[in-house]
Scaffold this motif. Structure first.
Motif, PDB file in Angstrom:
ATOM      1  N   VAL A   1      -9.855  -2.628  -3.548  1.00  0.00           N
ATOM      2  CA  VAL A   1     -10.992  -3.538  -3.711  1.00  0.00           C
ATOM      3  C   VAL A   1     -11.930  -3.399  -2.528  1.00  0.00           C
ATOM      4  O   VAL A   1     -11.506  -3.481  -1.377  1.00  0.00           O
ATOM      5  CB  VAL A   1     -10.523  -5.009  -3.808  1.00  0.00           C
TER       6      VAL A   1
ATOM      7  N   ALA B   1     -18.356  -6.390  -6.250  1.00  0.00           N
ATOM      8  CA  ALA B   1     -17.051  -5.784  -6.015  1.00  0.00           C
ATOM      9  C   ALA B   1     -16.940  -4.435  -6.702  1.00  0.00           C
ATOM     10  O   ALA B   1     -17.466  -4.236  -7.797  1.00  0.00           O
ATOM     11  CB  ALA B   1     -15.942  -6.713  -6.511  1.00  0.00           C
TER      12      ALA B   1
ATOM     13  N   PHE C   1     -13.861  -1.878  -7.818  1.00  0.00           N
ATOM     14  CA  PHE C   1     -12.425  -1.757  -8.020  1.00  0.00           C
ATOM     15  C   PHE C   1     -12.124  -0.314  -8.380  1.00  0.00           C
ATOM     16  O   PHE C   1     -12.730   0.226  -9.298  1.00  0.00           O
ATOM     17  CB  PHE C   1     -11.963  -2.664  -9.164  1.00  0.00           C
TER      18      PHE C   1
END
Length: 136
Positions: free
Chosen positions: A70, A90, A92
């Motif tokens: 992350v 974010a 991922f």
């Protein structure tokens, strides 16, 4: 509805948790978590569902860490008395496949006795996350 400044001990818990979690230090992150914490992750995620207590929260953090890397950049932080709302951009990246997905994530934190006691997590598109990261 409560409005106002987040108590200093709540802000300390929030920042301490986020810094340690994103830094990969699960033990240090848990220092800011209430023993009776309840975390809610979207059901479509590989680690979706409710996670209860510190042991459950540890299992959640370890599952997230085993599933994805992350990278998160905060883009908004809002306080409303005993609640903090954090919005992150974010990224991922799947540890299994290397596939990645980027999206905004909103996290709502509640506090008890200066520790995080409730976390609700909202991904912009949890189905896209599951599709790209989990291959679902």
């Amino acid at each position: 509805m409560s409005t106002g400044q987040v108590a200093p001990e709540n802000a300390r818990a929030f920042y301490g948790f986020v810094e340690n979690f994103l830094g990969g230090n699960v033990d240090a992150a848990l220092e800011f978590i209430h023993p009776d914490v309840l975390a809610h992750e979207p059901p479509a995620l590989p680690y979706g569902g409710e996670w209860k207590g510190k042991d459950g929260f540890r299992a959640l953090m370890e599952m997230i860490g085993a599933t994805v890397e992350v990278e998160a950049t905060p883009i908004g932080l809002h306080d409303a008395g005993d609640t903090m709302i954090a919005i992150f951009n974010a990224k991922f990246t799947s540890r299994a496949s290397g596939a990645s997905v980027e999206m905004p994530v909103c996290e709502v934190y509640g506090f008890t006795d200066g520790l995080i006691s409730n976390v609700n997590v909202f991904y912009k598109d949890p189905c896209e996350f599951a599709e790209r990261i989990s291959g679902v």
